[in-house]
Design a protein around this motif. Structure first.
Motif, PDB file in Angstrom:
ATOM      1  N   SER A   1      32.897 -15.178 -24.347  1.00  0.00           N
ATOM      2  CA  SER A   1      32.290 -16.515 -24.330  1.00  0.00           C
ATOM      3  C   SER A   1      31.341 -16.707 -25.509  1.00  0.00           C
ATOM      4  O   SER A   1      31.313 -17.772 -26.149  1.00  0.00           O
ATOM      5  N   ILE A   2      30.555 -15.670 -25.794  1.00  0.00           N
ATOM      6  CA  ILE A   2      29.630 -15.761 -26.932  1.00  0.00           C
ATOM      7  C   ILE A   2      30.404 -15.891 -28.244  1.00  0.00           C
ATOM      8  O   ILE A   2      30.042 -16.688 -29.131  1.00  0.00           O
ATOM      9  N   ILE A   3      31.481 -15.114 -28.370  1.00  0.00           N
ATOM     10  CA  ILE A   3      32.302 -15.195 -29.590  1.00  0.00           C
ATOM     11  C   ILE A   3      32.897 -16.589 -29.742  1.00  0.00           C
ATOM     12  O   ILE A   3      32.931 -17.157 -30.847  1.00  0.00           O
ATOM     13  N   TYR A   4      33.350 -17.169 -28.632  1.00  0.00           N
ATOM     14  CA  TYR A   4      33.938 -18.502 -28.715  1.00  0.00           C
ATOM     15  C   TYR A   4      32.905 -19.550 -29.115  1.00  0.00           C
ATOM     16  O   TYR A   4      33.155 -20.415 -29.961  1.00  0.00           O
ATOM     17  N   LEU A   5      31.711 -19.486 -28.535  1.00  0.00           N
ATOM     18  CA  LEU A   5      30.696 -20.487 -28.803  1.00  0.00           C
ATOM     19  C   LEU A   5      30.108 -20.364 -30.212  1.00  0.00           C
ATOM     20  O   LEU A   5      29.812 -21.371 -30.871  1.00  0.00           O
TER      21      LEU A   5
ATOM     22  N   ASP B   1      44.511 -16.975 -37.879  1.00  0.00           N
ATOM     23  CA  ASP B   1      45.384 -16.943 -36.708  1.00  0.00           C
ATOM     24  C   ASP B   1      45.425 -15.572 -36.061  1.00  0.00           C
ATOM     25  O   ASP B   1      45.493 -15.465 -34.824  1.00  0.00           O
ATOM     26  N   ASP B   2      45.381 -14.517 -36.858  1.00  0.00           N
ATOM     27  CA  ASP B   2      45.418 -13.172 -36.285  1.00  0.00           C
ATOM     28  C   ASP B   2      44.200 -12.914 -35.404  1.00  0.00           C
ATOM     29  O   ASP B   2      44.312 -12.298 -34.332  1.00  0.00           O
ATOM     30  N   PHE B   3      43.039 -13.371 -35.861  1.00  0.00           N
ATOM     31  CA  PHE B   3      41.821 -13.191 -35.075  1.00  0.00           C
ATOM     32  C   PHE B   3      41.900 -13.989 -33.769  1.00  0.00           C
ATOM     33  O   PHE B   3      41.505 -13.503 -32.701  1.00  0.00           O
ATOM     34  N   PHE B   4      42.436 -15.192 -33.840  1.00  0.00           N
ATOM     35  CA  PHE B   4      42.547 -16.014 -32.636  1.00  0.00           C
ATOM     36  C   PHE B   4      43.529 -15.397 -31.636  1.00  0.00           C
ATOM     37  O   PHE B   4      43.279 -15.415 -30.435  1.00  0.00           O
TER      38      PHE B   4
ATOM     39  N   LEU C   1      44.141 -12.207 -31.370  1.00  0.00           N
ATOM     40  CA  LEU C   1      43.447 -11.064 -30.781  1.00  0.00           C
ATOM     41  C   LEU C   1      42.473 -11.515 -29.704  1.00  0.00           C
ATOM     42  O   LEU C   1      42.342 -10.877 -28.651  1.00  0.00           O
ATOM     43  N   TYR C   2      41.813 -12.636 -29.954  1.00  0.00           N
ATOM     44  CA  TYR C   2      40.868 -13.175 -28.971  1.00  0.00           C
ATOM     45  C   TYR C   2      41.592 -13.551 -27.675  1.00  0.00           C
ATOM     46  O   TYR C   2      41.127 -13.218 -26.573  1.00  0.00           O
ATOM     47  N   ILE C   3      42.723 -14.233 -27.803  1.00  0.00           N
ATOM     48  CA  ILE C   3      43.495 -14.638 -26.627  1.00  0.00           C
ATOM     49  C   ILE C   3      43.993 -13.411 -25.866  1.00  0.00           C
ATOM     50  O   ILE C   3      43.973 -13.357 -24.635  1.00  0.00           O
ATOM     51  N   THR C   4      44.434 -12.360 -26.621  1.00  0.00           N
ATOM     52  CA  THR C   4      44.913 -11.131 -25.977  1.00  0.00           C
ATOM     53  C   THR C   4      43.795 -10.469 -25.185  1.00  0.00           C
ATOM     54  O   THR C   4      44.003 -10.032 -24.035  1.00  0.00           O
ATOM     55  N   CYS C   5      42.615 -10.392 -25.783  1.00  0.00           N
ATOM     56  CA  CYS C   5      41.474  -9.797 -25.073  1.00  0.00           C
ATOM     57  C   CYS C   5      41.106 -10.603 -23.832  1.00  0.00           C
ATOM     58  O   CYS C   5      40.756 -10.036 -22.786  1.00  0.00           O
TER      59      CYS C   5
END
Length: 244
Positions: free
Chosen positions: A35-39, A49-52, A54-58
């Motif tokens: 949540s902190i990373i998203y905000l 896109d690769d980072f996003f 990875l975020y969705i996978t986590c």
């Protein structure tokens, strides 16, 4: 004097609620970090896109972990709560007291096998009952069993004693111990302790009265034998002394 004291389901549930919270701490921590990373990062600025991905996978891994451990803990909790509801209790029979405690359930070839612990104690042997907040300790000579629950089924005799369905346990089963110690899973354990002490003192007084009555009957019988005189009979003019 028969009394059945069952375990408190709400008190047991609180312990399993704490377990549910403990196993979900990693997923809660991961969800907070995501949540902190998203905000702070994803919402304010564009990311590769690769980072996003990875975020969705986590995010999905966190949800999957939380769901999996919650289901496993819920199944174990329901299984153990049903076991405690049936096999965790204190039963005051009359002359004896039976303390039963659910231990575990295990799957085998014949299905689910439930194990429990059992203490069988004469009420007259109870010396002290202690409640420490987490455990209940009953001091006194007792027989201790741990076996599959159906092996330890018993019934109450007319004299208020436990008689096992497997009669072998009545004579040879169990281990001699000096106390029964088990986790406190009863509502208002101090009241339970007072009840046990009250029944124990009542049984001790009953046994004292029984011994006094038996001794009094023996003394009366002895006095009657002492007063009894030999009988004499006259047979054809001769006195014959009959001695018994």
């Amino acid at each position: 004097m028969h009394k059945m004291i069952h375990s408190d389901g709400k008190k047991l549930s609180r312990g399993f609620d704490k377990l549910m919270l403990a196993v979900n701490i990693p997923s809660l921590t991961a969800a907070t970090a995501l949540s902190i990373i998203y905000l702070l990062i994803i919402r304010r600025s564009g990311v590769p896109d690769d980072f996003f991905k990875l975020y969705i996978t986590c995010f999905f891994m966190t949800c999957a972990y939380s769901f999996t451990v919650s289901v496993i803990v819920a199944v174990i909790t329901n299984l153990r709560l049903s076991g405690h509801k049936k096999y965790t209790y204190i039963e005051i029979l009359g002359e004896q007291m039976v303390i039963s405690r659910y231990v575990r359930s295990s799957a085998g070839e014949k299905g689910l096998t439930v194990y429990r612990r059992l203490w069988v104690m004469d009420l007259s042997d109870v010396e002290q009952v202690t409640c420490t907040g987490r455990r209940v300790i009953i001091k006194g000579k007792a027989r201790y069993f741990e076996a599959p629950a159906n092996w330890l089924d018993y019934s109450c005799t007319e004299n208020g004693r436990a008689e096992f369905d497997y009669h072998w346990y009545d004579e040879y089963g169990g281990e001699e111990v000096t106390q029964a110690s088990f986790p406190d899973s009863f509502f208002y354990a101090e009241r339970v302790a007072q009840r046990i002490i009250f029944c124990s003192e009542k049984q001790k007084r009953r046994e004292i009265r029984r011994k006094e009555f038996r001794q009094r009957m023996l003394e009366i019988a002895a006095r009657r034998r002492a007063r009894k005189k030999p009988k004499e009979r006259v047979f054809r003019g001769y006195e014959i002394e009959r001695k018994f």
